[in-house]
Design a protein around this motif. Structure first.
Motif, PDB file in Angstrom:
ATOM      1  N   GLU A 126      -0.206   7.523   2.877  1.00 19.39           N
ATOM      2  CA  GLU A 126      -0.518   8.850   2.351  1.00 19.39           C
ATOM      3  C   GLU A 126      -1.875   8.890   1.637  1.00 19.39           C
ATOM      4  O   GLU A 126      -2.593   9.875   1.717  1.00 19.39           O
ATOM      5  CB  GLU A 126       0.584   9.303   1.392  1.00 19.39           C
ATOM      6  CG  GLU A 126       0.456  10.753   0.999  1.00 19.39           C
ATOM      7  CD  GLU A 126       1.687  11.247   0.262  1.00 19.39           C
ATOM      8  OE1 GLU A 126       1.517  11.812  -0.810  1.00 19.39           O
ATOM      9  OE2 GLU A 126       2.796  11.040   0.766  1.00 19.39           O
ATOM     10  N   ASP A 127      -2.231   7.814   0.944  1.00 18.92           N
ATOM     11  CA  ASP A 127      -3.449   7.804   0.133  1.00 18.92           C
ATOM     12  C   ASP A 127      -4.657   7.171   0.785  1.00 18.92           C
ATOM     13  O   ASP A 127      -5.678   6.963   0.154  1.00 18.92           O
ATOM     14  CB  ASP A 127      -3.180   7.089  -1.200  1.00 18.92           C
ATOM     15  CG  ASP A 127      -2.127   7.813  -2.017  1.00 18.92           C
ATOM     16  OD1 ASP A 127      -2.033   9.038  -1.916  1.00 18.92           O
ATOM     17  OD2 ASP A 127      -1.393   7.122  -2.744  1.00 18.92           O
ATOM     18  N   GLY A 128      -4.577   6.765   2.056  1.00 20.64           N
ATOM     19  CA  GLY A 128      -5.729   6.162   2.698  1.00 20.64           C
ATOM     20  C   GLY A 128      -5.368   5.257   3.853  1.00 20.64           C
ATOM     21  O   GLY A 128      -4.254   5.273   4.357  1.00 20.64           O
ATOM     22  N   VAL A 129      -6.338   4.448   4.260  1.00 20.71           N
ATOM     23  CA  VAL A 129      -6.174   3.514   5.368  1.00 20.71           C
ATOM     24  C   VAL A 129      -6.517   2.119   4.847  1.00 20.71           C
ATOM     25  O   VAL A 129      -7.501   1.944   4.130  1.00 20.71           O
ATOM     26  CB  VAL A 129      -7.109   3.878   6.550  1.00 20.71           C
ATOM     27  CG1 VAL A 129      -6.989   2.876   7.678  1.00 20.71           C
ATOM     28  CG2 VAL A 129      -6.809   5.289   7.043  1.00 20.71           C
ATOM     29  N   PHE A 130      -5.679   1.140   5.213  1.00 15.89           N
ATOM     30  CA  PHE A 130      -5.858  -0.221   4.714  1.00 15.89           C
ATOM     31  C   PHE A 130      -5.803  -1.206   5.853  1.00 15.89           C
ATOM     32  O   PHE A 130      -5.076  -1.004   6.830  1.00 15.89           O
ATOM     33  CB  PHE A 130      -4.760  -0.563   3.700  1.00 15.89           C
ATOM     34  CG  PHE A 130      -4.787   0.343   2.503  1.00 15.89           C
ATOM     35  CD1 PHE A 130      -5.597   0.033   1.417  1.00 15.89           C
ATOM     36  CD2 PHE A 130      -4.008   1.486   2.455  1.00 15.89           C
ATOM     37  CE1 PHE A 130      -5.632   0.872   0.305  1.00 15.89           C
ATOM     38  CE2 PHE A 130      -4.034   2.330   1.355  1.00 15.89           C
ATOM     39  CZ  PHE A 130      -4.845   2.015   0.278  1.00 15.89           C
ATOM     40  N   ARG A 131      -6.525  -2.294   5.691  1.00 16.11           N
ATOM     41  CA  ARG A 131      -6.457  -3.409   6.637  1.00 16.11           C
ATOM     42  C   ARG A 131      -5.291  -4.285   6.198  1.00 16.11           C
ATOM     43  O   ARG A 131      -5.164  -4.653   5.041  1.00 16.11           O
ATOM     44  CB  ARG A 131      -7.765  -4.189   6.618  1.00 16.11           C
ATOM     45  CG  ARG A 131      -7.772  -5.323   7.607  1.00 16.11           C
ATOM     46  CD  ARG A 131      -9.098  -5.996   7.701  1.00 16.11           C
ATOM     47  NE  ARG A 131      -9.549  -6.408   6.380  1.00 16.11           N
ATOM     48  CZ  ARG A 131     -10.806  -6.471   6.007  1.00 16.11           C
ATOM     49  NH1 ARG A 131     -11.764  -6.148   6.837  1.00 16.11           N
ATOM     50  NH2 ARG A 131     -11.139  -6.851   4.799  1.00 16.11           N
ATOM     51  N   TRP A 172      -4.692  -1.977  11.199  1.00 14.09           N
ATOM     52  CA  TRP A 172      -5.002  -0.974  10.189  1.00 14.09           C
ATOM     53  C   TRP A 172      -3.761  -0.130   9.973  1.00 14.09           C
ATOM     54  O   TRP A 172      -3.095   0.270  10.922  1.00 14.09           O
ATOM     55  CB  TRP A 172      -6.165  -0.104  10.649  1.00 14.09           C
ATOM     56  CG  TRP A 172      -7.436  -0.882  10.793  1.00 14.09           C
ATOM     57  CD1 TRP A 172      -7.861  -1.559  11.900  1.00 14.09           C
ATOM     58  CD2 TRP A 172      -8.410  -1.109   9.790  1.00 14.09           C
ATOM     59  NE1 TRP A 172      -9.045  -2.181  11.649  1.00 14.09           N
ATOM     60  CE2 TRP A 172      -9.417  -1.920  10.351  1.00 14.09           C
ATOM     61  CE3 TRP A 172      -8.542  -0.706   8.456  1.00 14.09           C
ATOM     62  CZ2 TRP A 172     -10.531  -2.322   9.635  1.00 14.09           C
ATOM     63  CZ3 TRP A 172      -9.664  -1.099   7.755  1.00 14.09           C
ATOM     64  CH2 TRP A 172     -10.632  -1.902   8.338  1.00 14.09           C
ATOM     65  N   ALA A 220      -2.247   3.308   8.091  1.00 17.91           N
ATOM     66  CA  ALA A 220      -2.502   4.565   7.393  1.00 17.91           C
ATOM     67  C   ALA A 220      -1.306   4.870   6.506  1.00 17.91           C
ATOM     68  O   ALA A 220      -0.156   4.794   6.951  1.00 17.91           O
ATOM     69  CB  ALA A 220      -2.714   5.692   8.398  1.00 17.91           C
ATOM     70  N   PHE A 271       0.782  -1.224   0.000  1.00 14.41           N
ATOM     71  CA  PHE A 271       0.000   0.000   0.000  1.00 14.41           C
ATOM     72  C   PHE A 271       0.820   1.283   0.000  1.00 14.41           C
ATOM     73  O   PHE A 271       0.282   2.335  -0.224  1.00 14.41           O
ATOM     74  CB  PHE A 271      -0.936   0.016   1.211  1.00 14.41           C
ATOM     75  CG  PHE A 271      -1.782  -1.213   1.311  1.00 14.41           C
ATOM     76  CD1 PHE A 271      -2.621  -1.583   0.292  1.00 14.41           C
ATOM     77  CD2 PHE A 271      -1.715  -2.002   2.436  1.00 14.41           C
ATOM     78  CE1 PHE A 271      -3.398  -2.718   0.376  1.00 14.41           C
ATOM     79  CE2 PHE A 271      -2.491  -3.136   2.542  1.00 14.41           C
ATOM     80  CZ  PHE A 271      -3.333  -3.493   1.509  1.00 14.41           C
TER      81      PHE A 271
END
Length: 181
Positions: free
Chosen positions: A173-178, A169, A171, A154
């Motif tokens: 630069e472009d969002g939050v991912f599991r 989770w 974080a 990511f």
């Protein structure tokens, strides 16, 4: 450590208590400003801020700025407390661990078990390891023992959170991912 939500806006700290925000009447010390990079609240309710120039500790006691001596990197990007009361300090080039009992910094660069890159985020995990993120990706390190790379497609990790169900989770630069470990 307490897991409360804090916000810094226009020089004043606010904390989320139950269902409302509480803003503290006194401005934060100028030693924290203009832009702290990271912060946490320890067991005693003391706030710790990472910033260019070192660490700033804010509590009901007088404010102290802790600056590493000698050639340790002084621009702190992230910090994380552990169960033993140490503070792990991520920097651009010379990471360190702060022993809070003696207020001394121990450099971590060059140690085989510590990730050798710019640390953008650190977080203690439930198993006693530290999650470390930076430009090369996401790593788990067991202090004094070893480091393991965790698959991460990511981007550069900026922060971590493990929810109550144990999901990590991440974080970026472009969002939050599991993240599946």
């Amino acid at each position: 450590a307490n897991r409360r939500l804090w916000a810094l806006q226009a020089g004043y700290l606010s904390r989320r208590d139950a269902e409302r925000w509480v803003t503290f009447p006194n401005p934060v010390p100028t030693a924290v400003l203009p832009e702290p990079r990271d912060m946490f609240e320890d067991r005693e309710g003391t706030l710790w801020f990472a910033r260019d120039g070192g660490l700033v500790q804010v509590s009901s006691a007088p404010v102290r700025a802790l600056v590493p001596e000698g050639s340790l990197e002084r621009n702190v990007y992230t910090l994380a407390p552990d169960r033993e009361g140490r503070v792990w300090v991520g920097t651009n080039t010379r990471p360190a661990v702060l022993d809070r009992r003696t207020d001394t910094f121990e450099p971590l660069d060059g140690l085989s078990w510590w990730p050798q890159f710019t640390i953008t985020t650190l977080e203690p995990d439930v198993d006693g390891s530290l999650l470390a993120g930076g430009p090369p990706g996401l790593f788990r390190t067991w202090p004094g023992r070893s480091t393991q790379r965790i698959r991460n497609e990511f981007g550069v990790p900026r922060d971590f959170l493990r929810d109550l169900q144990g999901t990590l989770w991440v974080a970026v630069e472009d969002g939050v991912f599991r993240q599946s470990a």
